[in-house]
Each structure stands twice: as structure tokens, then as C-alpha cells.
Design a protein around this motif. Sequence first.
Motif, short mmCIF file in Angstrom:
data_model
loop_
_atom_site.label_atom_id
_atom_site.label_comp_id
_atom_site.label_asym_id
_atom_site.label_seq_id
_atom_site.Cartn_x
_atom_site.Cartn_y
_atom_site.Cartn_z
N MET A 35 -16.90 -4.55 -25.87
CA MET A 35 -15.74 -3.90 -25.30
C MET A 35 -14.49 -4.37 -26.02
SD MET A 35 -16.52 -3.53 -21.30
CE MET A 35 -15.74 -1.95 -21.36
N THR A 36 -13.52 -3.53 -26.07
CA THR A 36 -12.29 -3.81 -26.78
C THR A 36 -11.32 -4.59 -25.89
OG1 THR A 36 -12.54 -1.76 -28.00
CG2 THR A 36 -10.35 -2.75 -28.00
N ASN A 37 -10.75 -5.65 -26.45
CA ASN A 37 -9.69 -6.37 -25.76
C ASN A 37 -8.39 -5.61 -26.05
OD1 ASN A 37 -7.53 -8.16 -25.19
ND2 ASN A 37 -8.97 -9.87 -25.21
N VAL A 38 -8.02 -4.76 -25.12
CA VAL A 38 -6.89 -3.85 -25.29
C VAL A 38 -5.59 -4.62 -25.48
CG1 VAL A 38 -5.57 -1.99 -24.22
CG2 VAL A 38 -8.06 -2.00 -24.06
N SER A 39 -5.41 -5.72 -24.79
CA SER A 39 -4.17 -6.50 -24.91
C SER A 39 -3.99 -7.02 -26.33
CB SER A 39 -4.18 -7.68 -23.94
OG SER A 39 -4.20 -7.23 -22.62
N LEU A 40 -5.05 -7.58 -26.91
CA LEU A 40 -4.96 -8.09 -28.27
C LEU A 40 -4.77 -6.95 -29.27
CD1 LEU A 40 -7.68 -10.89 -28.33
CD2 LEU A 40 -5.20 -11.12 -28.02
N LEU A 41 -5.43 -5.83 -29.03
CA LEU A 41 -5.26 -4.68 -29.91
C LEU A 41 -3.82 -4.20 -29.89
CD1 LEU A 41 -6.36 -2.49 -31.78
CD2 LEU A 41 -7.08 -1.22 -29.73
N ARG A 42 -3.22 -4.13 -28.74
CA ARG A 42 -1.83 -3.68 -28.63
C ARG A 42 -0.88 -4.62 -29.36
NH1 ARG A 42 -2.23 -1.67 -22.42
NH2 ARG A 42 -3.22 0.32 -22.90
N GLU A 43 -1.19 -5.93 -29.34
CA GLU A 43 -0.38 -6.89 -30.10
C GLU A 43 -0.39 -6.55 -31.59
OE1 GLU A 43 -1.54 -10.96 -29.46
OE2 GLU A 43 -1.41 -10.75 -27.28
N GLU A 44 -1.58 -6.25 -32.10
CA GLU A 44 -1.70 -5.92 -33.53
C GLU A 44 -1.00 -4.62 -33.86
OE1 GLU A 44 -2.74 -8.00 -35.80
OE2 GLU A 44 -3.42 -9.46 -34.32
N ILE A 45 -1.09 -3.65 -32.98
CA ILE A 45 -0.41 -2.36 -33.19
C ILE A 45 1.10 -2.59 -33.27
CG2 ILE A 45 0.13 -0.14 -32.11
CD1 ILE A 45 -2.82 -0.16 -31.06
N GLN A 56 -12.42 -11.11 -31.79
CA GLN A 56 -11.71 -11.29 -30.53
C GLN A 56 -11.27 -9.95 -29.95
OE1 GLN A 56 -8.52 -13.82 -31.87
NE2 GLN A 56 -9.56 -15.69 -31.20
N ILE A 57 -10.86 -9.05 -30.81
CA ILE A 57 -10.36 -7.75 -30.36
C ILE A 57 -11.49 -6.79 -30.01
CG2 ILE A 57 -9.07 -5.67 -31.04
CD1 ILE A 57 -7.34 -7.57 -32.81
N PHE A 58 -12.46 -6.67 -30.90
CA PHE A 58 -13.44 -5.60 -30.77
C PHE A 58 -14.80 -6.00 -30.23
CE2 PHE A 58 -10.47 -4.15 -34.08
CZ PHE A 58 -10.05 -2.97 -33.50
N LEU A 59 -15.10 -7.28 -30.18
CA LEU A 59 -16.44 -7.70 -29.78
C LEU A 59 -16.44 -8.63 -28.58
CD1 LEU A 59 -17.91 -8.25 -33.36
CD2 LEU A 59 -18.08 -6.22 -31.92
N THR A 60 -15.44 -8.51 -27.75
CA THR A 60 -15.39 -9.33 -26.54
C THR A 60 -16.32 -8.76 -25.48
OG1 THR A 60 -13.50 -8.08 -25.71
CG2 THR A 60 -13.01 -10.11 -26.89
N LYS A 61 -16.73 -9.61 -24.56
CA LYS A 61 -17.64 -9.16 -23.51
C LYS A 61 -16.91 -8.53 -22.33
CE LYS A 61 -21.30 -12.32 -24.64
NZ LYS A 61 -22.25 -13.31 -24.16
N SER A 62 -15.62 -8.83 -22.22
CA SER A 62 -14.85 -8.23 -21.12
C SER A 62 -13.51 -7.75 -21.64
CB SER A 62 -14.64 -9.24 -19.98
OG SER A 62 -13.90 -10.34 -20.46
N VAL A 63 -12.95 -6.79 -20.94
CA VAL A 63 -11.67 -6.22 -21.32
C VAL A 63 -10.58 -6.88 -20.49
CG1 VAL A 63 -10.29 -4.11 -21.36
CG2 VAL A 63 -12.73 -4.01 -21.88
#
Length: 71
Positions: A1-11, A63-70
Amino acid sequence: MTNVSLLREEIQKCHKSPTEIAAEWGMSMPTYYSRTSGNSEFKASEIMAATKTFNLTRTRRDQIFLTKSVN
């Protein structure tokens, strides 16, 4: 599952528009929004494209794309 918070940081850090990012990742805007909101999973090719766009390390990518929880 994607860690949306970390992804948004990168965006935010990359200073590109959603349209630019979606084009780099080879996806439509609806797909971009679905993926980046956590409503659907990224494909491996999309993860690799994001890794290139954001210049991610393997650790950060995982950390962003292979986490077990969102978050």
C-alpha cells in the motif's frame, strides 16, 4: 500500500504540476489522482517512473510504495 503522506511530501518537493507528473508517469489525470490519493495501487512501472521523477533512494521508494499500512 502507498504511504500517501510521504508521497505528498515528495510531490511538494519536486515543484512540478500534477499534469507534468502524470505525463512523466505515463498516466491520465484520473489515474494520477486515484493513485496519489491511495484509492488504487501503483503498478511497478509507475513506481519506477516516480522513483526517477523524485530521485528517490531505494529506502525512500520502499517507505512510500511498499509499506504495509497507509498513513
